[in-house]
Design a protein around this motif. Structure first.
Motif, PDB file in Angstrom:
ATOM      1  N   LEU A 431       0.758  -0.976   0.176  1.00  8.72           N
ATOM      2  CA  LEU A 431      -0.024  -0.057  -0.070  1.00  8.72           C
ATOM      3  C   LEU A 431       0.969   1.260  -0.071  1.00  8.72           C
ATOM      4  N   TYR A 432       0.414   2.074  -0.771  1.00  7.72           N
ATOM      5  CA  TYR A 432       1.346   3.535  -0.891  1.00  7.72           C
ATOM      6  C   TYR A 432       0.145   4.632  -0.869  1.00  7.72           C
ATOM      7  N   VAL A 433       0.753   5.812  -0.360  1.00  8.34           N
ATOM      8  CA  VAL A 433       0.061   6.988  -0.491  1.00  8.34           C
ATOM      9  C   VAL A 433       0.824   8.089  -1.170  1.00  8.34           C
ATOM     10  N   ALA A 434       0.185   8.941  -1.899  1.00  6.76           N
ATOM     11  CA  ALA A 434       0.803   9.966  -2.783  1.00  6.76           C
ATOM     12  C   ALA A 434       1.274  11.284  -2.263  1.00  6.76           C
ATOM     13  N   LYS A 435       2.411  11.809  -2.717  1.00  2.00           N
ATOM     14  CA  LYS A 435       2.986  12.766  -2.119  1.00  2.00           C
ATOM     15  C   LYS A 435       3.197  13.695  -3.267  1.00  2.00           C
ATOM     16  N   PHE A 436       2.577  14.632  -3.707  1.00  4.57           N
ATOM     17  CA  PHE A 436       2.719  15.594  -4.836  1.00  4.57           C
ATOM     18  C   PHE A 436       3.779  16.894  -4.530  1.00  4.57           C
ATOM     19  N   THR A 437       4.617  17.150  -5.430  1.00  8.27           N
ATOM     20  CA  THR A 437       5.421  18.194  -5.263  1.00  8.27           C
ATOM     21  C   THR A 437       5.231  19.361  -6.461  1.00  8.27           C
ATOM     22  N   ALA A 438       5.773  20.457  -5.980  1.00 10.70           N
ATOM     23  CA  ALA A 438       5.355  21.664  -6.777  1.00 10.70           C
ATOM     24  C   ALA A 438       5.772  21.552  -8.209  1.00 10.70           C
ATOM     25  N   ASP A 439       6.849  20.803  -8.621  1.00  7.99           N
ATOM     26  CA  ASP A 439       7.284  20.722  -9.992  1.00  7.99           C
ATOM     27  C   ASP A 439       6.515  20.146 -11.020  1.00  7.99           C
ATOM     28  N   GLY A 440       5.339  19.477 -10.401  1.00  9.37           N
ATOM     29  CA  GLY A 440       4.357  18.619 -11.292  1.00  9.37           C
ATOM     30  C   GLY A 440       5.152  17.177 -11.469  1.00  9.37           C
ATOM     31  N   THR A 441       5.562  16.765 -10.267  1.00 10.01           N
ATOM     32  CA  THR A 441       6.065  15.476 -10.141  1.00 10.01           C
ATOM     33  C   THR A 441       5.612  14.920  -8.601  1.00 10.01           C
ATOM     34  N   GLY A 442       5.539  13.720  -8.563  1.00  2.06           N
ATOM     35  CA  GLY A 442       5.186  13.126  -7.236  1.00  2.06           C
ATOM     36  C   GLY A 442       5.809  11.659  -7.044  1.00  2.06           C
ATOM     37  N   GLU A 443       5.622  11.232  -5.691  1.00  5.70           N
ATOM     38  CA  GLU A 443       6.062   9.854  -5.328  1.00  5.70           C
ATOM     39  C   GLU A 443       5.022   9.146  -4.465  1.00  5.70           C
ATOM     40  N   TRP A 444       5.158   7.979  -4.702  1.00  2.00           N
ATOM     41  CA  TRP A 444       4.173   7.070  -3.720  1.00  2.00           C
ATOM     42  C   TRP A 444       5.149   6.667  -2.493  1.00  2.00           C
ATOM     43  N   LEU A 445       4.538   6.727  -1.513  1.00  2.00           N
ATOM     44  CA  LEU A 445       5.343   6.510  -0.220  1.00  2.00           C
ATOM     45  C   LEU A 445       4.499   5.410   0.450  1.00  2.00           C
ATOM     46  N   GLU A 446       5.773   4.235   0.624  1.00  5.08           N
ATOM     47  CA  GLU A 446       5.217   2.995   0.920  1.00  5.08           C
ATOM     48  C   GLU A 446       4.398   3.109   2.393  1.00  5.08           C
ATOM     49  N   LEU A 447       3.551   2.339   2.736  1.00  7.09           N
ATOM     50  CA  LEU A 447       3.078   2.155   3.993  1.00  7.09           C
ATOM     51  C   LEU A 447       3.150   0.685   4.735  1.00  7.09           C
ATOM     52  N   SER A 448       4.274   0.576   5.252  1.00  2.64           N
ATOM     53  CA  SER A 448       4.512  -0.422   5.901  1.00  2.64           C
ATOM     54  C   SER A 448       5.645  -0.348   6.799  1.00  2.64           C
ATOM     55  N   LEU A 449       6.067  -1.322   7.559  1.00  5.47           N
ATOM     56  CA  LEU A 449       6.911  -1.276   8.709  1.00  5.47           C
ATOM     57  C   LEU A 449       8.384  -1.080   8.141  1.00  5.47           C
ATOM     58  N   ASN A 450       8.418  -1.492   6.577  1.00  2.00           N
ATOM     59  CA  ASN A 450       9.798  -1.326   5.963  1.00  2.00           C
ATOM     60  C   ASN A 450      10.146   0.334   5.917  1.00  2.00           C
ATOM     61  N   ASN A 451       9.113   1.088   5.960  1.00  2.00           N
ATOM     62  CA  ASN A 451       9.403   2.519   5.990  1.00  2.00           C
ATOM     63  C   ASN A 451       9.636   2.978   7.340  1.00  2.00           C
ATOM     64  N   PRO A 452      10.875   3.582   7.592  1.00  3.77           N
ATOM     65  CA  PRO A 452      11.212   4.071   8.787  1.00  3.77           C
ATOM     66  C   PRO A 452      10.294   5.066   9.446  1.00  3.77           C
ATOM     67  N   ALA A 453       9.625   6.014   8.527  1.00  8.50           N
ATOM     68  CA  ALA A 453       8.758   7.065   9.055  1.00  8.50           C
ATOM     69  C   ALA A 453       7.630   6.428   9.563  1.00  8.50           C
ATOM     70  N   VAL A 454       7.126   5.175   9.134  1.00  3.22           N
ATOM     71  CA  VAL A 454       5.936   4.492   9.815  1.00  3.22           C
ATOM     72  C   VAL A 454       6.243   3.816  10.852  1.00  3.22           C
ATOM     73  N   LYS A 455       7.628   2.951  10.852  1.00  3.36           N
ATOM     74  CA  LYS A 455       8.048   2.082  11.992  1.00  3.36           C
ATOM     75  C   LYS A 455       8.343   3.183  13.131  1.00  3.36           C
ATOM     76  N   ASN A 456       8.845   4.284  12.895  1.00  4.12           N
ATOM     77  CA  ASN A 456       9.345   4.842  14.259  1.00  4.12           C
ATOM     78  C   ASN A 456       8.527   6.327  14.327  1.00  4.12           C
ATOM     79  N   TYR A 457       7.221   6.330  13.785  1.00  2.85           N
ATOM     80  CA  TYR A 457       6.395   7.363  14.145  1.00  2.85           C
ATOM     81  C   TYR A 457       5.996   7.633  15.316  1.00  2.85           C
ATOM     82  N   ASP A 458       6.414   9.129  16.046  1.00  2.00           N
ATOM     83  CA  ASP A 458       6.229   9.100  17.532  1.00  2.00           C
ATOM     84  C   ASP A 458       4.968   9.482  18.109  1.00  2.00           C
ATOM     85  N   LYS A 459       3.488   9.466  17.019  1.00  2.00           N
ATOM     86  CA  LYS A 459       2.646   9.918  17.592  1.00  2.00           C
ATOM     87  C   LYS A 459       1.470   8.520  17.616  1.00  2.00           C
TER      88      LYS A 459
END
Length: 742
Positions: A431-459
């Motif tokens: 599962l991924y979620v979208a992040k849009f950037t102002a230059d007309g590009t974007g990236e799909w961000l992984e939603l799993s514990l493989n992503n440190p931002a998810v695994k280490n989320y402080d909230k």
């Protein structure tokens, strides 16, 4: 409910509850606001700088029936004018008929619908608020067929019900009880009118379409139908309830909004605003030990003390009523003796086999839990994974995609065990979620514990993948996904695989946010303006919505994409530099795009509206479009001045302004309705459309006075008994028997 017309005067956004209070950043640049006849400048006038980025590709009919002929001219119909009439209006040369409405019987033993509030047996009748819909062909001998244009099964969502306060007033004789406790007899009706219909339809010898009252394919799914839990959350502690201590099943599907069709021929229904059906009493935070489940419940819109939408929990002590109290009342550690986890069983994409009534539907938890609209699949390619694109329909929420672990093969399309194919593709993947950037590009961000931002989320501390998908919104917060203006339906262009999302509206866009729900505009949600409805009602934010589109950078499994804004909703008379950026004329203008689908037969993109901002001028509508591709338009620079004189600006890529040959109005619905749900026969010669909640502003006190109804459709079109308005499915055909739109 998704109709914005019932909202306070300061907003046209029906999704008033905002639970995304994360500090995810938006783009630094912001948009100014401007209005024309209905618009009042909030700052200095914005300017537009245009740079051409390309042309528009042409789409032609590719349906089997037309394959040997030269391509026909599309959108050749005369556009329908805006209308406030209590009628369905289609172009010259087209016929429209009602075929399946609230209360229609699905068995030979179910009486005809009287439509006076005395009817019962709704388990065997059409439900209410027809929404997302798909057509599944049947051969003459009743076998699945991808070619049949004369017989099929319609999967139809029944999203919600028309209520002024608590009760569904059109299905009760006196409008129902509008205070607590609710009578069990009323609640039982309302439990049954939600869910999904499977109903056989056919083209009769007369050439007219009809539904088949006693078909063996007819089936209802309601709030009480047993459904399997599938995917990573199956058996997890978060899904354990008194009904299913093992956490493998749940009852019912709820608030079914958008839909989709899998490449292997199953029906995908999205559960949208499920949270409002549950009550959460005061004291539950303490009962739960103020643990992380409280954080999750708050994020999903059930704070301690929240009342339920219809008061179903008040109808008695029976289990089917008690389940709507989302609270810890038992002594178990895992919730297997109460319904503290009951809401965790709602909010998924549910897969159903339209041809096999013996198999339980499955909630595909790997696709995430949030306010689902439609589920759109990438164009299948042998040897490649599939992607499923989805939106979370609430203000400030996210766009998602799921990429399968399994790769596609031609045999998957014809496997008779369709739900087993669903297991293969939909239970394992990323599962991924979208992040849009102002230059007309974007990236799909992984939603799993493989992503440190998810695994280490402080909230919020995620325990496992099940926790991530059940609380996908929180995972989206953790990775910094882009907050969007209510992502609703999505659709994939069969011609080039680009993905379109309707962003219906958002009253929270403002150049000077004062609190957490309010957001500055950004490149992917670039307008914030004040609109005037009628003579005095101010509507702030992005009240008319827009459609964004993505082009994957290397197939369905890509981690990057490019994007632009295909179309901005706006009045034709609005300032073309700040509001009407798509340069729409009076035959094209629209507000609050919602339903969205591409025709496989013609490539036409159908756009439906759920509007409250422009309804003093026209009822909700449906338009036909021939989109080009990402990057075919121009970059627009918008500038704003804040109250303190600070200048801010934003640049956003805008698709090519459509000519009337590329976008025009095809249909206008009756009073008070929403246009939602669309599907077609494989040959493109019959188009099925849903008319949801006509007359929804009718007061419950006036339920027995037809003269006071906002709408009397479809009775005034000659369909059915009584005059109470009813949600219904219509079918549109050409008088010459040709392909719709050609």
């Amino acid at each position: 409910m998704t109709d914005a017309s019932t909202q306070p005067a300061v907003s046209v956004d029906s999704h008033g509850e905002i639970t995304n209070l994360s500090d995810n950043p938006t783009f630094a640049s912001v948009v100014d606001a401007s209005l024309s006849r209905r618009s009042v400048l909030l700052g200095t006038a914005a300017t537009a700088l245009f740079t051409s980025l390309g042309g528009v590709s042409t789409l032609a009919i590719s349906g089997e029936a037309e394959a040997a002929t030269t391509p026909k001219k599309l959108l050749s119909f005369k556009p329908v004018a805006k209308s406030l009439a209590d009628a369905v209006i289609v172009p010259e040369g087209y016929d429209v008929q009602v075929i399946y409405a609230l209360g229609d019987p699905l068995t030979a033993n179910t009486p005809d619908y009287k439509n006076d509030g005395t009817d019962g047996d709704f388990d065997n009748r059409a439900g209410d608020h027809h929404d997302g819909m798909e057509y599944f062909g049947l051969s003459a001998d009743g076998k699945p067929s991808t070619k049949s244009g004369t017989r099929g099964v319609l999967g139809i969502n029944h999203e919600a019900t028309t209520d002024e306060k608590l009760s569904s007033h059109f299905i009760h004789a006196d409008g129902g009880t509008r205070s607590l406790p609710r009578p069990a007899a009323e609640v039982d009706k309302e439990l049954a009118i939600h869910g999904v219909s499977m109903v056989e339809v056919r083209k009769a010898a007369s050439g007219k379409w009809e539904y088949v009252k006693n078909s063996g394919f007819n089936r209802r799914f309601t709030t009480l139908t047993e459904i399997d839990i599938a995917g990573p959350a199956r058996g997890n502690a978060l899904l354990k309830t008194k009904y299913s201590p093992e956490g493998t099943k749940t009852r019912g599907t709820l608030n079914n909004c958008g839909a989709g069709r899998s490449p292997w021929g199953t029906y995908m229904t999205g559960e949208e605003n499920f949270n409002g059906y549950f009550a959460r009493p005061k004291g539950d935070d303490e009962a739960r030990g103020k643990d992380k489940t409280v954080t999750a419940l708050n994020r999903y819109g059930r704070r301690e003390g929240d009342a339920s939408r219809h008061g179903w929990e008040s109808a008695g002590s029976g289990d089917k009523y008690a389940r709507w109290i989302n609270a810890k009342t038992g002594t178990s550690a895992d919730g297997s003796d109460d319904y503290r986890n009951e809401m965790n069983g709602q909010g998924y994409v549910v897969e159903m086999d339209p041809y096999d009534g013996k198999k339980l539907a499955k909630k595909r938890t790997a696709l995430g839990r949030y306010a689902h609209e439609s589920a759109a699949f990438s164009n299948p390619a042998v040897g490649q994974p599939l992607a499923v694109y989805m939106g979370d329909d609430a203000r400030n929420e996210y766009i998602y995609k799921f990429v399968t672990d399994a790769i596609w093969s031609a045999a998957d399309a014809t496997n008779p065990d369709r739900l087993a194919v669903g297991d293969k593709f939909l239970d394992k993947g990323t599962l991924y979620v979208a992040k849009f950037t102002a230059d007309g590009t974007g990236e799909w961000l992984e939603l799993s514990l493989n992503n440190p931002a998810v695994k280490n989320y402080d909230k919020y501390s995620f325990a496992d993948l099940a926790d991530v998908v059940v609380n996908a919104r929180i995972a989206g917060d953790a990775v910094g996904a882009t907050k969007m203006d209510r992502p609703e339906w999505c659709a994939v262009n069969p011609a080039n695989g680009e993905v379109y999302f309707t962003l219906t509206n958002n009253a929270n866009r403002t150049i000077e946010p004062k609190n957490a729900p309010q957001l500055e505009p950004d490149a992917s949600n670039p307008r914030a303006y004040t609109d005037v409805k009628g003579t005095s009602r101010l509507q702030t934010g992005n009240s008319h919505g827009h459609i964004i589109r993505l082009r994957e950078a290397g197939g369905a499994g890509a981690k990057a994409f490019s994007w632009d804004i295909y179309l901005f909703g706006a009045e034709a008379s609005a300032d073309p530099a700040t509001v009407n950026l798509s340069k729409l004329n009076a035959n094209q203008d629209l507000s609050s795009p919602d339903g969205l689908a591409f025709s496989q037969a013609t490539g036409i993109c159908w756009i439906q509206t759920d509007d409250g901002a422009y309804t003093d001028v026209t009822n909700c509508m449906m338009l036909a479009a021939l989109p080009g591709k990402v990057g075919d338009g121009q970059k627009v620079n918008l500038n704003y001045t804040k109250a303190d004189g600070a200048k801010v600006s934003i640049t956003t890529p805008v698709g090519k302004a459509p000519s009337e040959g590329e976008l025009k109005r095809f249909l206008v619905g009756p009073k008070g309705c929403e246009l939602t749900g669309i599907t077609e026969t494989p040959d493109g010669k019959a188009l099925f459309v849903n008319i949801q909640h006509p007359g929804e502003s009718t007061k419950a006190a006036d339920v027995n006075d037809p003269a006071k109804y906002e709408s009397q459709w479809p009775a005034n079109a000659g369909y059915g008994a009584g005059k109470r308005p009813r949600s219904a499915t219509i079918v549109i055909t050409k008088k010459d028997g040709g392909v719709i739109g050609a």
